[in-house]
Design a protein around this motif. Structure first.
Motif, mmCIF file in Angstrom:
data_model
loop_
_atom_site.group_PDB
_atom_site.id
_atom_site.type_symbol
_atom_site.label_atom_id
_atom_site.label_comp_id
_atom_site.label_asym_id
_atom_site.label_seq_id
_atom_site.Cartn_x
_atom_site.Cartn_y
_atom_site.Cartn_z
ATOM 1 N N SER A 56 0.842 -1.180 0.000
ATOM 2 C CA SER A 56 0.000 0.000 0.000
ATOM 3 C C SER A 56 0.885 1.239 0.000
ATOM 4 C CB SER A 56 -0.903 0.000 1.224
ATOM 5 O OG SER A 56 -1.670 1.170 1.257
ATOM 6 N N GLU A 57 0.568 2.169 -0.869
ATOM 7 C CA GLU A 57 1.312 3.427 -0.920
ATOM 8 C C GLU A 57 0.315 4.573 -0.866
ATOM 9 O OE1 GLU A 57 3.918 3.682 -4.252
ATOM 10 O OE2 GLU A 57 4.740 1.697 -3.938
ATOM 11 N N VAL A 58 0.676 5.604 -0.107
ATOM 12 C CA VAL A 58 -0.173 6.778 0.021
ATOM 13 C C VAL A 58 0.669 7.988 -0.342
ATOM 14 C CG1 VAL A 58 -1.528 8.185 1.616
ATOM 15 C CG2 VAL A 58 -1.502 5.690 1.854
ATOM 16 N N GLU A 59 0.114 8.835 -1.184
ATOM 17 C CA GLU A 59 0.811 10.066 -1.584
ATOM 18 C C GLU A 59 -0.074 11.239 -1.206
ATOM 19 O OE1 GLU A 59 2.240 12.371 -5.613
ATOM 20 O OE2 GLU A 59 1.828 10.233 -5.697
ATOM 21 N N ARG A 60 0.489 12.165 -0.436
ATOM 22 C CA ARG A 60 -0.254 13.374 -0.077
ATOM 23 C C ARG A 60 -0.048 14.427 -1.149
ATOM 24 N NH1 ARG A 60 -1.648 14.133 5.738
ATOM 25 N NH2 ARG A 60 -1.280 12.097 6.634
#
Length: 61
Positions: A56-60
């Motif tokens: 899982s990757e999250v980019e703000r």
């Protein structure tokens, strides 16, 4: 209104469920209420071995 409702409750108190249903139908109540809410269908969560393959990757922004 509470007096009228109290009288209805007293009148239905000694009746069986079938008799109450018939009385309410005669009074114009046409939609029966469900007796118990059904449990929502749920998708089972994956086991712990499946979590090793989840990335899982999250980019703000």
């Amino acid at each position: 209104m509470s007096g009228a409702l109290d009288r209805v409750i007293e009148a239905l108190a000694g009746m069986s469920e079938d008799e109450v249903t018939a009385a309410l139908s005669a009074a114009g109540v046409s939609v029966p209420r469900p007796s118990a809410p059904s449990a929502p269908f749920r998708t089972p969560l994956p086991g712990s071995e499946a979590s090793l393959h989840i990335v899982s990757e999250v980019e703000r922004v």
